[in-house]
Design a protein around this motif. Structure first.
Motif, PDB file in Angstrom:
ATOM      1  N   VAL A  39       0.867  -1.184   0.000  1.00 32.05           N
ATOM      2  CA  VAL A  39       0.000   0.000   0.000  1.00 32.05           C
ATOM      3  C   VAL A  39       0.900   1.229   0.000  1.00 32.05           C
ATOM      4  N   CYS A  40       0.619   2.172  -0.892  1.00 29.03           N
ATOM      5  CA  CYS A  40       1.360   3.428  -0.833  1.00 29.03           C
ATOM      6  C   CYS A  40       0.370   4.547  -0.552  1.00 29.03           C
ATOM      7  N   ALA A  41       0.882   5.603   0.062  1.00 27.23           N
ATOM      8  CA  ALA A  41      -0.009   6.720   0.389  1.00 27.23           C
ATOM      9  C   ALA A  41       0.777   8.011   0.332  1.00 27.23           C
ATOM     10  N   CYS A  42       0.041   9.099   0.138  1.00 29.94           N
ATOM     11  CA  CYS A  42       0.665  10.423   0.177  1.00 29.94           C
ATOM     12  C   CYS A  42      -0.380  11.448   0.589  1.00 29.94           C
ATOM     13  N   ALA A  43       0.116  12.533   1.180  1.00 25.74           N
ATOM     14  CA  ALA A  43      -0.693  13.746   1.276  1.00 25.74           C
ATOM     15  C   ALA A  43      -0.322  14.555   0.055  1.00 25.74           C
ATOM     16  N   SER A  44      -1.271  15.329  -0.463  1.00 26.08           N
ATOM     17  CA  SER A  44      -0.917  16.033  -1.687  1.00 26.08           C
ATOM     18  C   SER A  44      -1.726  17.293  -1.915  1.00 26.08           C
ATOM     19  N   THR A  45      -1.055  18.260  -2.544  1.00 24.38           N
ATOM     20  CA  THR A  45      -1.779  19.406  -3.080  1.00 24.38           C
ATOM     21  C   THR A  45      -2.218  19.076  -4.508  1.00 24.38           C
ATOM     22  N   GLY A  46      -1.974  17.881  -4.968  1.00 23.43           N
ATOM     23  CA  GLY A  46      -2.534  17.425  -6.238  1.00 23.43           C
ATOM     24  C   GLY A  46      -1.581  16.675  -7.131  1.00 23.43           C
ATOM     25  N   ASN A  47      -0.393  17.223  -7.366  1.00 26.68           N
ATOM     26  CA  ASN A  47       0.480  16.590  -8.347  1.00 26.68           C
ATOM     27  C   ASN A  47       1.099  15.296  -7.842  1.00 26.68           C
ATOM     28  N   THR A  48       1.475  15.287  -6.565  1.00 28.07           N
ATOM     29  CA  THR A  48       2.030  14.047  -6.012  1.00 28.07           C
ATOM     30  C   THR A  48       0.997  12.940  -6.138  1.00 28.07           C
ATOM     31  N   SER A  49      -0.250  13.272  -5.832  1.00 25.86           N
ATOM     32  CA  SER A  49      -1.291  12.244  -5.863  1.00 25.86           C
ATOM     33  C   SER A  49      -1.536  11.756  -7.287  1.00 25.86           C
ATOM     34  N   ALA A  50      -1.556  12.681  -8.245  1.00 22.60           N
ATOM     35  CA  ALA A  50      -1.788  12.283  -9.641  1.00 22.60           C
ATOM     36  C   ALA A  50      -0.677  11.347 -10.101  1.00 22.60           C
ATOM     37  N   SER A  51       0.549  11.713  -9.760  1.00 24.14           N
ATOM     38  CA  SER A  51       1.691  10.923 -10.184  1.00 24.14           C
ATOM     39  C   SER A  51       1.698   9.566  -9.477  1.00 24.14           C
ATOM     40  N   MET A  52       1.482   9.593  -8.163  1.00 26.68           N
ATOM     41  CA  MET A  52       1.497   8.338  -7.404  1.00 26.68           C
ATOM     42  C   MET A  52       0.429   7.379  -7.930  1.00 26.68           C
ATOM     43  N   ALA A  53      -0.749   7.914  -8.196  1.00 31.53           N
ATOM     44  CA  ALA A  53      -1.841   7.061  -8.677  1.00 31.53           C
ATOM     45  C   ALA A  53      -1.470   6.420 -10.017  1.00 31.53           C
ATOM     46  N   ALA A  54      -0.808   7.199 -10.871  1.00 32.39           N
ATOM     47  CA  ALA A  54      -0.426   6.667 -12.186  1.00 32.39           C
ATOM     48  C   ALA A  54       0.608   5.556 -12.042  1.00 32.39           C
ATOM     49  N   TYR A  55       1.596   5.765 -11.192  1.00 36.59           N
ATOM     50  CA  TYR A  55       2.647   4.747 -11.040  1.00 36.59           C
ATOM     51  C   TYR A  55       2.123   3.502 -10.339  1.00 36.59           C
ATOM     52  N   ALA A  56       1.199   3.689  -9.394  1.00 31.64           N
ATOM     53  CA  ALA A  56       0.673   2.527  -8.678  1.00 31.64           C
ATOM     54  C   ALA A  56       0.062   1.539  -9.672  1.00 31.64           C
ATOM     55  N   LEU A  57      -0.511   2.069 -10.751  1.00 31.55           N
ATOM     56  CA  LEU A  57      -1.136   1.195 -11.746  1.00 31.55           C
ATOM     57  C   LEU A  57      -0.118   0.342 -12.494  1.00 31.55           C
ATOM     58  N   GLN A  58       1.149   0.709 -12.416  1.00 33.05           N
ATOM     59  CA  GLN A  58       2.199  -0.103 -13.052  1.00 33.05           C
ATOM     60  C   GLN A  58       2.634  -1.245 -12.140  1.00 33.05           C
ATOM     61  N   THR A  59       2.104  -1.252 -10.926  1.00 35.50           N
ATOM     62  CA  THR A  59       2.516  -2.254  -9.936  1.00 35.50           C
ATOM     63  C   THR A  59       1.250  -2.881  -9.350  1.00 35.50           C
ATOM     64  N   ASP A  60       1.448  -3.728  -8.334  1.00 36.66           N
ATOM     65  CA  ASP A  60       0.254  -4.226  -7.642  1.00 36.66           C
ATOM     66  C   ASP A  60       0.115  -3.523  -6.292  1.00 36.66           C
TER      67      ASP A  60
END
Ligand code: F0G
Length: 516
Positions: free
Chosen positions: A159-180
């Protein structure tokens, strides 16, 4: 003027043989931990951590052309396509190239901005924009996320998580899809631009809208990652030292764009201060490696409504002082400032929501970067270190629009870096002829509301409204022109002189049912 990078090195790019550890940044502690540990801070003293290397090639001779920057085939060819991993010799913490999680990030280039330079009074050829909005998720965050996800995969995160003003979350969500790895996002209530929120939602991340702002969210998610092991959270914010390893490569691409010459200035917006910290580390290491003998001077630009670094650096005079920050009373002064802000109920507030942050977690690393990036060897050299400024929202809007008008386009926070560069030029701190690299951190489409509001006076978030009367005040405001569906009106609105046109007869053709 730019200064040449010294003759460079023969670094083997085969799977890294370089010893990497996590090390506490507090020199009085300097505790070390293996890269297989998942840590957010030093277990001994609580300070931030760095990834540190014992470079395998120390003392070897270097070819002139940075030829060690070359590809190693990865499982799907991904590392070859990445502007981060092409520099993997300089972030050799990974145990196997096959673990690299990449979506071809970092294929960004330094743009020479001669039109903008002429408009703002910079010497022709001296102003450059490092446009990180061209990354796959539209911001510089992808540089860091690819590295952090590579580490997350190394340590088996679920499980990965972040607090974000937006860009970190967008990026994290995209990369998470490359993994399980499952993605959980903490965002402040009403504190995120819709372009970024739409990415996180579309990419399927669990998105928690917490009553509070970014600082509240980060404190929460950090606590959960550190103190609630049952949640199994791998933290993706920039306190994660592996993320900053990827972000170093933004500077490598700036150097590459300048033909391996060191610019006099690097100007970057400051929020949580991860980016400027990573830039400082990049130059520390390049110097350690003997790849450069000069460093640029750093300018970090805060938004006025989120100017903690500006206050701490310029008003309280806090400095890194070779790490004595932790022992000479400086850290206590920063803590006292935070206590004062809490007591006064001061919260960050700026139109540049990306940098609406009052408790920048990387503050000590940013102070270190400001010390390291003092322009040594360049014409910008000042032993007192880099500079920090803050710019108000009107200024941010203005320079953001100017970036757009000259064909680049960026989100509000990124406009702060150009604003800061111009202010420093006007102050005489940046001198005519000095080479300046401004980092444009996020794409214009991240926050269309601010752009549309600037050009129309319309608050897009408040739903459909008639366009307001009169011209919006922004100098570069370019409102849509309301026009009837009438041929003459439309042509006149286009600036066509209709006095010589037989509008009646061509109008009849237009309305004769032809499919134009
Ligand atoms: N510019 C943009 C577009 C950003 O999204 C951020 C940070 C910054 C500048 C500041 O960078 O934190 O390294 O100083 N955005 C974070 C986020 C905080 O959650 O997306 P920094």
């Amino acid at each position: 003027m730019p200064t040449t990078v010294r003759q460079q090195g023969d670094i083997s790019l085969a799977p890294p043989v370089c010893a990497a550890v996590q090390r506490c940044i507090n020199p009085a502690c300097a505790a070390e931990y293996p890269t297989s540990d998942t840590l957010i801070s030093c277990r001994t003293c609580g300070s931030l951590l760095d990834v540190r290397y014992t470079w395998p090639h120390a003392g070897r001779s270097f070819p002139r052309d940075w030829s060690w920057v070359r590809s190693v085939p990865g499982p799907y060819g991904h590392p070859d396509a990445s502007g981060v991993w092409k520099f993997r010799a300089l972030l050799p913490f990974f145990d196997d190239v096959s673990r690299i999680v990449s979506i071809a990030e970092g294929r960004t280039i330094l743009q020479r901005a001669d039109g903008l330079a002429a408009h703002l009074g910079f010497t022709p050829g001296s102003l450059h924009l490092q446009y990180e909005g061209q990354n796959p998720s539209g911001s510089f965050k992808d540089n860091g996320m690819t590295a952090a996800f590579t580490h997350a995969r190394m340590v088996g995160a679920k499980v990965c998580a972040c607090a974000s003003t937006g860009n970190t979350s967008a990026s994290m969500a995209a990369y998470a899809l490359q993994t399980d790895i499952k993605a959980v996002i903490f965002i402040g209530d009403g504190k995120i631009a819709y372009g970024k929120l739409s990415q996180a939602l579309d990419y399927g991340a669990l998105t928690l809208q917490v009553a509070g702002d970014f600082d509240t969210c980060l404190a929460r998610v950090r606590f959960i990652a550190e103190k609630v092991p049952q949640a199994g959270v791998y933290l993706m914010n920039s306190v994660n030292p592996f993320r900053l390893e990827g972000q170093k490569t933004v500077m490598l691409r700036v150097l590459e764009g300048l033909g391996w010459q060191v610019p006099d200035w690097v100007v970057v917006p400051g929020g949580n201060l991860g980016n400027c910290s990573a830039f400082g580390k990049a130059f520390m290491e390049l110097r350690e490696l003997g790849l450069i003998d000069r460093v640029p001077r750093l300018a970090v630009i805060n938004a006025h409504g989120a100017r903690t670094l500006d206050r701490v650096y310029n008003e309280l005079g806090c400095r890194w002082s070779a790490g004595n920050y932790f022992t000479d009373g400086t850290k206590q002064r920063v803590d006292a400032e935070y206590a004062r802000m809490d007591a006064a109920g001061e919260r960050a507030s700026t139109i540049a929501s990306a940098i609406e942050i009052n408790r920048p977690v990387n503050l000590p690393k940013a102070l270190r970067a400001l010390e390291v990036m003092n322009g040594a060897g360049c014409s910008s050299f000042d032993p007192s270190g880099g500079v920090v400024r803050s710019v108000d929202d009107e200024t941010i809007r203005h320079y953001k629009a100017l970036v757009g008008r000259f064909g680049y386009g960026c989100e509000p926070a990124s406009g702060a870096s150009l604003a800061g560069a111009h202010i420093l030029l006007n102050e005489g701190v940046i001198k005519p002829g000095q080479t300046v690299a401004c980092v444009l951190t996020g794409h214009i489409l991240k926050d269309p509301d601010v752009t549309v509001a600037y050009h129309t006076g319309l608050d897009a978030k408040s739903g459909k409204q008639p366009l307001p009367q009169g011209r919006p005040p922004g100098v570069y405001a370019n409102p849509p022109v309301k026009v009837k569906d009438d041929l003459g009106d439309i042509l006149r609105a286009m600036g066509v002189d209709t006095s010589t046109i037989d509008l009646a007869s061509i109008g009849a053709v237009a309305s004769a049912g032809k499919d134009y």
